[in-house]
Design a protein around this motif. Sequence first.
Motif, PDB file in Angstrom:
ATOM      1  N   ILE A  40       0.644  -1.118  -0.155  1.00  0.00           N
ATOM      2  CA  ILE A  40      -0.081  -0.199  -0.144  1.00  0.00           C
ATOM      3  C   ILE A  40       0.830   1.167   0.055  1.00  0.00           C
ATOM      4  O   ILE A  40       0.654   2.305  -0.870  1.00  0.00           O
ATOM      5  N   VAL A  41       2.025   1.317   0.756  1.00  0.00           N
ATOM      6  CA  VAL A  41       2.735   2.716   0.910  1.00  0.00           C
ATOM      7  C   VAL A  41       3.538   2.701  -0.490  1.00  0.00           C
ATOM      8  O   VAL A  41       3.685   3.754  -1.080  1.00  0.00           O
ATOM      9  N   SER A  42       3.974   1.305  -1.110  1.00  0.00           N
ATOM     10  CA  SER A  42       4.610   1.472  -2.339  1.00  0.00           C
ATOM     11  C   SER A  42       3.956   1.938  -3.519  1.00  0.00           C
ATOM     12  O   SER A  42       4.148   2.933  -4.199  1.00  0.00           O
ATOM     13  N   GLU A 170       1.065  -9.789 -19.357  1.00  0.00           N
ATOM     14  CA  GLU A 170       1.562  -8.717 -18.396  1.00  0.00           C
ATOM     15  C   GLU A 170       1.993  -7.461 -18.840  1.00  0.00           C
ATOM     16  O   GLU A 170       2.468  -7.466 -19.908  1.00  0.00           O
ATOM     17  N   GLY A 171       1.785  -6.707 -18.128  1.00  0.00           N
ATOM     18  CA  GLY A 171       2.310  -5.054 -18.617  1.00  0.00           C
ATOM     19  C   GLY A 171       1.933  -4.647 -19.787  1.00  0.00           C
ATOM     20  O   GLY A 171       2.487  -4.117 -20.479  1.00  0.00           O
ATOM     21  N   PRO A 172       0.669  -4.648 -20.236  1.00  0.00           N
ATOM     22  CA  PRO A 172       0.240  -4.002 -21.295  1.00  0.00           C
ATOM     23  C   PRO A 172       0.637  -2.496 -21.821  1.00  0.00           C
ATOM     24  O   PRO A 172       0.556  -1.981 -22.734  1.00  0.00           O
ATOM     25  N   LYS A 173       0.235  -1.762 -20.703  1.00  0.00           N
ATOM     26  CA  LYS A 173       0.768  -0.398 -20.912  1.00  0.00           C
ATOM     27  C   LYS A 173       2.371  -0.035 -21.039  1.00  0.00           C
ATOM     28  O   LYS A 173       2.818   1.031 -21.732  1.00  0.00           O
ATOM     29  N   TRP A 174       3.135  -1.071 -20.587  1.00  0.00           N
ATOM     30  CA  TRP A 174       4.521  -0.908 -21.065  1.00  0.00           C
ATOM     31  C   TRP A 174       4.621  -1.264 -22.562  1.00  0.00           C
ATOM     32  O   TRP A 174       5.472  -0.433 -23.249  1.00  0.00           O
ATOM     33  N   HIS A 175       3.893  -2.335 -23.000  1.00  0.00           N
ATOM     34  CA  HIS A 175       4.063  -2.438 -24.379  1.00  0.00           C
ATOM     35  C   HIS A 175       3.828  -1.348 -25.115  1.00  0.00           C
ATOM     36  O   HIS A 175       4.155  -1.091 -26.322  1.00  0.00           O
ATOM     37  N   ALA A 264      15.870  -5.063 -16.478  1.00  0.00           N
ATOM     38  CA  ALA A 264      15.503  -5.883 -15.510  1.00  0.00           C
ATOM     39  C   ALA A 264      14.783  -5.218 -14.497  1.00  0.00           C
ATOM     40  O   ALA A 264      15.376  -4.478 -13.615  1.00  0.00           O
ATOM     41  N   PHE A 265      13.475  -5.467 -14.318  1.00  0.00           N
ATOM     42  CA  PHE A 265      12.905  -4.864 -13.134  1.00  0.00           C
ATOM     43  C   PHE A 265      12.780  -5.932 -11.995  1.00  0.00           C
ATOM     44  O   PHE A 265      12.622  -7.215 -12.255  1.00  0.00           O
ATOM     45  N   TYR A 266      13.344  -5.467 -10.934  1.00  0.00           N
ATOM     46  CA  TYR A 266      13.373  -6.303  -9.563  1.00  0.00           C
ATOM     47  C   TYR A 266      13.890  -7.709  -9.737  1.00  0.00           C
ATOM     48  O   TYR A 266      12.858  -8.700  -9.349  1.00  0.00           O
ATOM     49  N   PRO A 267      14.943  -8.084 -10.496  1.00  0.00           N
ATOM     50  CA  PRO A 267      15.128  -9.335 -10.773  1.00  0.00           C
ATOM     51  C   PRO A 267      15.733 -10.229  -9.965  1.00  0.00           C
ATOM     52  O   PRO A 267      16.463  -9.777  -9.128  1.00  0.00           O
ATOM     53  N   PHE A 361       6.097  -2.836  -8.237  1.00  0.00           N
ATOM     54  CA  PHE A 361       5.535  -1.607  -7.772  1.00  0.00           C
ATOM     55  C   PHE A 361       4.884  -1.159  -9.220  1.00  0.00           C
ATOM     56  O   PHE A 361       3.922  -0.303  -9.092  1.00  0.00           O
ATOM     57  N   ASP A 362       5.515  -1.549 -10.602  1.00  0.00           N
ATOM     58  CA  ASP A 362       4.862  -0.894 -11.744  1.00  0.00           C
ATOM     59  C   ASP A 362       3.368  -1.599 -12.166  1.00  0.00           C
ATOM     60  O   ASP A 362       2.997  -1.125 -13.399  1.00  0.00           O
ATOM     61  N   ALA A 363       2.946  -2.076 -11.082  1.00  0.00           N
ATOM     62  CA  ALA A 363       1.492  -2.614 -11.533  1.00  0.00           C
ATOM     63  C   ALA A 363       0.642  -1.542 -11.410  1.00  0.00           C
ATOM     64  O   ALA A 363      -0.571  -1.775 -12.166  1.00  0.00           O
ATOM     65  N   GLY A 364       1.108  -0.606 -10.764  1.00  0.00           N
ATOM     66  CA  GLY A 364       0.286   0.655 -10.979  1.00  0.00           C
ATOM     67  C   GLY A 364       0.878   1.464 -11.796  1.00  0.00           C
ATOM     68  O   GLY A 364       2.113   2.231 -11.504  1.00  0.00           O
ATOM     69  N   TRP A 365       0.314   1.995 -12.804  1.00  0.00           N
ATOM     70  CA  TRP A 365       0.980   2.828 -13.835  1.00  0.00           C
ATOM     71  C   TRP A 365       1.231   4.240 -13.505  1.00  0.00           C
ATOM     72  O   TRP A 365       2.351   4.883 -14.150  1.00  0.00           O
ATOM     73  N   GLY A 366       0.521   4.754 -12.702  1.00  0.00           N
ATOM     74  CA  GLY A 366       0.781   6.123 -12.100  1.00  0.00           C
ATOM     75  C   GLY A 366       1.546   6.497 -11.060  1.00  0.00           C
ATOM     76  O   GLY A 366       2.186   7.365 -10.796  1.00  0.00           O
ATOM     77  N   ASP A 367       2.092   5.344 -10.490  1.00  0.00           N
ATOM     78  CA  ASP A 367       2.913   5.194  -9.109  1.00  0.00           C
ATOM     79  C   ASP A 367       3.941   5.943  -9.414  1.00  0.00           C
ATOM     80  O   ASP A 367       4.707   5.963 -10.415  1.00  0.00           O
ATOM     81  N   TRP A 368       4.783   6.776  -8.322  1.00  0.00           N
ATOM     82  CA  TRP A 368       6.161   7.422  -8.368  1.00  0.00           C
ATOM     83  C   TRP A 368       7.313   6.622  -8.872  1.00  0.00           C
ATOM     84  O   TRP A 368       7.710   7.065  -9.901  1.00  0.00           O
ATOM     85  N   GLY A 369       7.379   5.240  -8.562  1.00  0.00           N
ATOM     86  CA  GLY A 369       8.095   4.517  -9.019  1.00  0.00           C
ATOM     87  C   GLY A 369       8.018   4.107 -10.492  1.00  0.00           C
ATOM     88  O   GLY A 369       8.922   4.195 -11.267  1.00  0.00           O
ATOM     89  N   THR A 370       6.773   3.768 -11.004  1.00  0.00           N
ATOM     90  CA  THR A 370       6.659   3.719 -12.350  1.00  0.00           C
ATOM     91  C   THR A 370       7.053   4.944 -13.197  1.00  0.00           C
ATOM     92  O   THR A 370       7.480   4.588 -14.342  1.00  0.00           O
TER      93      THR A 370
END
Length: 388
Positions: A40-42, A170-175, A264-267, A361-370
């Motif tokens: 939740i914090v992330s 997975e990750g359609p917005k990255w595609h 690689a993300f969090y590999p 963390f990038d499961a949320g497309w607007g997240d700061w980390g993303t």
Amino acid sequence: MIVRSVFAAAAFLIAALMGSCMFVIARYRIPEQFTVFSMIVSNYGLYLIPLGLAGAGLALLARFRAGRVMRWGGVLIALVCAAGVVAAGFPVVASWQDADRAGATLSVKDYLKGGSNNGKPDERRSVAYNTIDGKDLLLDVKLPPGTPEQPRAAVVWVHGGGFAEGDRGEGPKWHQWLNDRGYAVFAVDYRLSPPPRWNEAPADVKCAVGWVKQHAAAYLVDPERVMVIGGSAGGNLALMAAYAGEQVPPSCPVPDTSVKAVAAFYPAVDLAAMYSDPALVSKVDTLARDYTGGTPGQVPDRYAAASPITYVRQGLPPTLLIHGTRDHVVPYTQSVELVERLKAVGVQYQLQPIPYGEHAFDAGWGDWGTQISRHVLGEFMIKKFPAR
């Protein structure tokens, strides 16, 4: 009386949430059941600030014409919510500071409207790149619109899921993000465990890379410009495809599986080092055993063979690693260890930490980390793997 009780109950629940989030913000090693609060914090940390303010307001309203216990309880609940608001500000400030260091511009609007980055395979775009034991291994072909003047660069995208689940959707917005920048995307499936797939999954990804090169002309792709990207287990497999060379042959007869760059993300880069790490969720050990067929003590050779760090040497392609510093599935130290090895042998690398970032963390497309990741990956690709 009823309204006051409802206010008090709502404020209490908010205070419990804020208190749990304060705990995970203050500590890295947390009980496994608190991992959800770390997520939740992330991924939703900004929302904790107005939520905490609302909880404090409800607690104070519940004190109105209440008894002594309710009045003092309301004060305590309001203080917890207020302290939670302050604590929630630390990840926000840290994210903006890291974004500034990376040269990224963060947007509150993008954070609020980003939405989910989860998806499903697109059967209309699915193509079999290999058939094993009568079962097709599929990839989804996602091309930028229009006809390019020159062949496109291609990205082979490898999904995560602990080697046991997940798919090419997975990750359609990255595609789409990559398509918008002129890259052809080939999102691939691979064989999942159980049974043990420690040698088969990386072989499948290498087969997919070779297949893209063999069929480059059909998709207006330059076979000499192929990159591989993945997250979590997909990050492990992306690095394996880029690093392993002839030590891990592809699962189909393709002559060339080399790539020009890897991200690689969090590999998971050292499976044995992760096993039994007390800071990680317990499921990690189960996934590792299912993937390798045993523990590090029972099959040490398989753990080594399935770990990208084993294959570090001179001449590897430029490597980008993006990793949350609060990851409780694959620890941030995994990426730190890998870049130290890469630095020692002179391989070009970049490591981008995501402050307070949890796994995926990038499961949320607007997240700061993303948002930070999009900027960093975009700059890396412009320098090391331009679309044209």
